[in-house]
Write a protein that holds these residues in place. Structure first.
Motif, PDB file in Angstrom:
ATOM      1  N   ILE A 120     -20.707 -14.554 -56.580  1.00 23.35           N
ATOM      2  CA  ILE A 120     -19.835 -13.829 -55.582  1.00 23.35           C
ATOM      3  C   ILE A 120     -20.100 -12.388 -55.690  1.00 23.35           C
ATOM      4  CG2 ILE A 120     -17.235 -13.243 -55.010  1.00 23.35           C
ATOM      5  CD1 ILE A 120     -16.482 -15.793 -56.841  1.00 23.35           C
ATOM      6  N   VAL A 121     -20.182 -11.663 -54.443  1.00 28.54           N
ATOM      7  CA  VAL A 121     -20.538 -10.271 -54.212  1.00 28.54           C
ATOM      8  C   VAL A 121     -19.249  -9.641 -53.452  1.00 28.54           C
ATOM      9  CG1 VAL A 121     -22.140 -10.798 -52.218  1.00 28.54           C
ATOM     10  CG2 VAL A 121     -22.074  -8.578 -53.590  1.00 28.54           C
ATOM     11  N   VAL A 122     -18.817  -8.734 -53.918  1.00 31.13           N
ATOM     12  CA  VAL A 122     -17.908  -8.033 -53.349  1.00 31.13           C
ATOM     13  C   VAL A 122     -18.099  -6.598 -52.778  1.00 31.13           C
ATOM     14  CG1 VAL A 122     -15.582  -6.891 -53.650  1.00 31.13           C
ATOM     15  CG2 VAL A 122     -16.088  -8.898 -54.768  1.00 31.13           C
ATOM     16  N   LEU A 123     -18.154  -6.573 -51.274  1.00 35.69           N
ATOM     17  CA  LEU A 123     -18.578  -5.439 -50.515  1.00 35.69           C
ATOM     18  C   LEU A 123     -17.330  -4.464 -50.578  1.00 35.69           C
ATOM     19  CD1 LEU A 123     -20.322  -3.963 -48.562  1.00 35.69           C
ATOM     20  CD2 LEU A 123     -19.066  -5.122 -46.722  1.00 35.69           C
ATOM     21  N   LEU A 124     -17.756  -3.101 -51.008  1.00 36.25           N
ATOM     22  CA  LEU A 124     -16.625  -2.130 -51.273  1.00 36.25           C
ATOM     23  C   LEU A 124     -17.281  -0.794 -50.763  1.00 36.25           C
ATOM     24  CD1 LEU A 124     -13.968  -1.412 -52.306  1.00 36.25           C
ATOM     25  CD2 LEU A 124     -15.060  -0.757 -54.331  1.00 36.25           C
ATOM     26  N   HIS A 125     -16.741  -0.031 -49.839  1.00 33.22           N
ATOM     27  CA  HIS A 125     -17.383   1.090 -48.988  1.00 33.22           C
ATOM     28  C   HIS A 125     -17.261   2.342 -50.272  1.00 33.22           C
ATOM     29  CE1 HIS A 125     -16.900   0.038 -44.868  1.00 33.22           C
ATOM     30  NE2 HIS A 125     -17.446  -0.981 -45.547  1.00 33.22           N
ATOM     31  N   HIS A 193     -13.161  -6.299 -38.519  1.00 30.73           N
ATOM     32  CA  HIS A 193     -13.870  -5.317 -38.720  1.00 30.73           C
ATOM     33  C   HIS A 193     -13.394  -4.555 -39.987  1.00 30.73           C
ATOM     34  CE1 HIS A 193     -12.722  -5.592 -34.153  1.00 30.73           C
ATOM     35  NE2 HIS A 193     -13.913  -5.689 -34.259  1.00 30.73           N
ATOM     36  N   THR A 194     -12.965  -5.426 -40.967  1.00 27.67           N
ATOM     37  CA  THR A 194     -12.872  -4.707 -42.186  1.00 27.67           C
ATOM     38  C   THR A 194     -14.042  -4.824 -43.009  1.00 27.67           C
ATOM     39  OG1 THR A 194     -11.695  -5.330 -44.521  1.00 27.67           O
ATOM     40  CG2 THR A 194     -12.369  -7.269 -42.938  1.00 27.67           C
ATOM     41  N   GLY A 195     -14.266  -3.768 -43.899  1.00 28.09           N
ATOM     42  CA  GLY A 195     -15.446  -3.564 -44.624  1.00 28.09           C
ATOM     43  C   GLY A 195     -15.297  -4.221 -46.200  1.00 28.09           C
ATOM     44  N   PHE A 196     -14.047  -4.595 -46.285  1.00 29.64           N
ATOM     45  CA  PHE A 196     -13.703  -5.012 -47.760  1.00 29.64           C
ATOM     46  C   PHE A 196     -13.673  -6.459 -47.640  1.00 29.64           C
ATOM     47  CE2 PHE A 196     -10.287  -4.438 -51.330  1.00 29.64           C
ATOM     48  CZ  PHE A 196     -11.291  -4.560 -52.227  1.00 29.64           C
ATOM     49  N   ARG A 197     -14.833  -7.013 -48.305  1.00 31.22           N
ATOM     50  CA  ARG A 197     -15.005  -8.589 -48.077  1.00 31.22           C
ATOM     51  C   ARG A 197     -15.646  -8.930 -49.650  1.00 31.22           C
ATOM     52  NH1 ARG A 197     -17.776  -9.324 -42.147  1.00 31.22           N
ATOM     53  NH2 ARG A 197     -16.098  -7.897 -40.862  1.00 31.22           N
ATOM     54  N   ALA A 198     -15.548 -10.478 -49.781  1.00 24.29           N
ATOM     55  CA  ALA A 198     -16.251 -11.059 -50.775  1.00 24.29           C
ATOM     56  C   ALA A 198     -17.005 -12.220 -50.255  1.00 24.29           C
ATOM     57  CB  ALA A 198     -15.209 -11.590 -51.765  1.00 24.29           C
TER      58      ALA A 198
END
Length: 531
Positions: A120-125, A193-198
């Motif tokens: 799993i990879v979590v995207l964080l700004h 359009h959220t940039g907080f995703r897994a």
């Protein structure tokens, strides 16, 4: 700013449930979870962001990696200093050789996750606009449900979003744009359009994300790809966190690009456009459908064919043989021909032969009353040679039903007016089409090779069969069908020519010689020539 961060910590402590904490504990015990931080000119926010990642989980992630997108400030130096500060954790810092853009940076991160075999990879700004305190919530659904992705949405709770400092205009704009995208794609996401995703990395492997935009609408394009691959996406609620981060997105330009991406995807689905990231191997296993709409080419052919039990008929380019199956039940003999032996042709004789070669030799001296060749000639190397062979196989006064796409279709004309000539996976500009015809040029071709065109009939796109059978679409198709029949040059998506095989020179010669021989035979019997 400190008050905002403290409030977020307190809010997370109250809201993150025991179940979510247990779930993330189980996930981290069994799976390799990575945190991917996209960073560009984020030197003011990066350290605070990383400090806010729950300390109890920090060292349990398989890796926390930062990719600095060739920032013009000291982001890369700050990231390396932070990495030294957390030397006991598996934190790594990378820097792109040149600015890749928001989407381009994500591509690198996902490729890295695949190569490192993370689960799993979590995207964080890196700019801190999403609260890392809620990482347990975004990971929890991977424990109980078979999900491919989890999106942290700020829009599930309007009150919380506005209290978190989200500008009203931004909330309204997000709602309008998300609503439009949902309607166009048939989805029900609260926020596109959220940039907080897994993401589940095994699911990411199946997407052609490397061909997506390098811009901000990468996030929309990856949702489109997920939709096409039937991903299960879960949404969880998070509070909006608006501090002093700098917004780098031009709202109008972003909205335009998002809507354009959705429209491109729909055009690719219809076969009217081609874009590599939306090529989901469409139509490659079956580019042929038997059309059931009353306005369709197939139904018109079945209604118009005058069939009787004495007839011998053949369909060239029969594909699976669905149309041939219908015809075979009404005639004495019917043959279905395709490069691969038709497997659904019913009682028809089936033949596998390449129509680019001398296919007529497989039928020796057999002559047919009728030949059907629907949307075949545009795929052939030499349509002229194809018609020569069809002429040889038909009886004199035999009937040819032959159709092709109309390159003068109004949307194609308009696209040319604007300098566009876009091939797709099917339709008029199918990438496998080798020859393109107008109504006039195709009629001329048919008549030059021994046929007399008796009927030219235009058809609308198969909207009901391929897109939707709703009453609106049926009505649109009916109106378009009427226009196609009456003005085929302009409005026909494809068209059918019903032609009669006329006497060729050899036929006339044979008749002439046969008549002369008959006269000589009678003259020899009676001793005189009868005129």
């Amino acid at each position: 700013m400190r008050d905002v961060l403290q409030r977020m910590r307190e809010l997370a402590e109250r809201e993150i449930s025991t179940g979510e904490l247990q779930a993330i504990n189980d996930i981290l015990n069994t799976q390799k979870v990575a945190i991917f931080i996209v960073a560009y000119n984020a030197e003011r926010h990066l350290e605070q962001l990383i400090d806010r990642i729950p300390s109890a989980l920090f060292s349990r992630f398989a890796e926390i990696f930062i990719i600095d997108d060739k920032s013009t400030d000291r982001t890369y130096d700050v990231a390396n200093r932070i990495s030294s500060k957390y030397s006991d954790s598996n934190m790594k810092v990378y820097r792109t050789p040149f600015n890749r853009g928001y989407g381009g940076n994500q591509k690198l991160g996902y490729l890295y996750s695949i190569k490192k075999n993370f689960d799993i990879v979590v995207l964080l700004h890196g700019d801190g606009q999403y609260p890392p305190e809620y990482i347990p919530r975004i990971l929890a659904p991977f424990k109980e449900r078979e999900v491919d992705a989890v999106f942290a949405s700020r829009m599930l709770n309007k009150k919380q979003a506005l209290q978190g400092g989200m500008p009203v205009y931004k909330w309204i704009g997000n709602q309008i744009l998300t609503s439009c995208e949902n309607r166009m794609l048939g989805l029900s996401l609260s926020e596109f359009h959220t940039g907080f995703r897994a993401y589940k990395v095994s699911s990411l492997k199946k997407l052609a994300f490397e061909f997506n935009s390098d811009g901000f609408h990468f996030d929309t394009e990856i949702i489109i790809q997920a939709l096409a691959h039937r991903w299960k996406i879960s949404e969880v609620s998070i509070p909006a966190h608006y501090g002093d981060e700098q917004c780098r997105v031009n709202g109008l330009s972003y909205a335009y690009n998002c809507v354009k991406a959705v429209l491109k995807y729909q055009l690719v689905q219809m076969g009217l456009f081609y874009q590599r990231n939306f090529d989901f191997r469409l139509f490659e296993t079956d580019n042929y459908q038997f059309k059931k709409s009353s306005n369709s080419l197939h139904q018109y052919v079945l209604k118009t064919l005058k069939l009787d039990p004495e007839m011998s008929t053949i369909e060239l380019g029969a594909n699976h043989g669905l149309l041939s199956r219908e015809i075979a039940e009404k005639v004495g003999s019917h043959t279905a021909v395709d490069p691969f032996r038709p497997d659904q042709a019913g009682t028809a004789e089936t033949v596998a032969v390449d129509l680019n070669k001398k296919f007529s030799q497989f039928f020796e001296d057999r002559k047919f009353d009728c030949c059907i060749a629907l949307d075949v000639v545009e795929h052939l190397d030499d349509p002229e040679n194809f018609l020569k062979q069809v002429f040889e196989m038909l009886k004199v006064r035999g009937t040819l039903f032959i159709s092709t796409a109309n390159v003068c279709y109004l949307p194609v004309r308009l696209s040319l007016l604007f300098g566009q000539f876009n091939y797709g996976k099917r339709g008029i500009l199918d990438m496998t089409h080798k020859r393109l015809f107008s109504v006039a040029s195709f009629r001329r071709l048919v008549e030059q090779y021994g046929f007399r065109a008796k009927v030219i009939y235009g058809f609308s796109p198969p909207i009901v069969d391929l897109i939707s059978s709703s009453w609106i679409m049926r009505r649109i198709e009916s109106i378009h069908a009427w226009m196609s029949r009456h003005f085929p040059n302009l409005f026909a998506y494809n068209f059918l020519v019903i032609a009669e095989r006329i006497d060729g020179l050899s036929d006339i010669f044979e008749q002439t010689v046969r008549d002369l021989k008959l006269q000589e035979s009678i003259s020899n019997k009676d001793g005189r020539l009868i005129n």
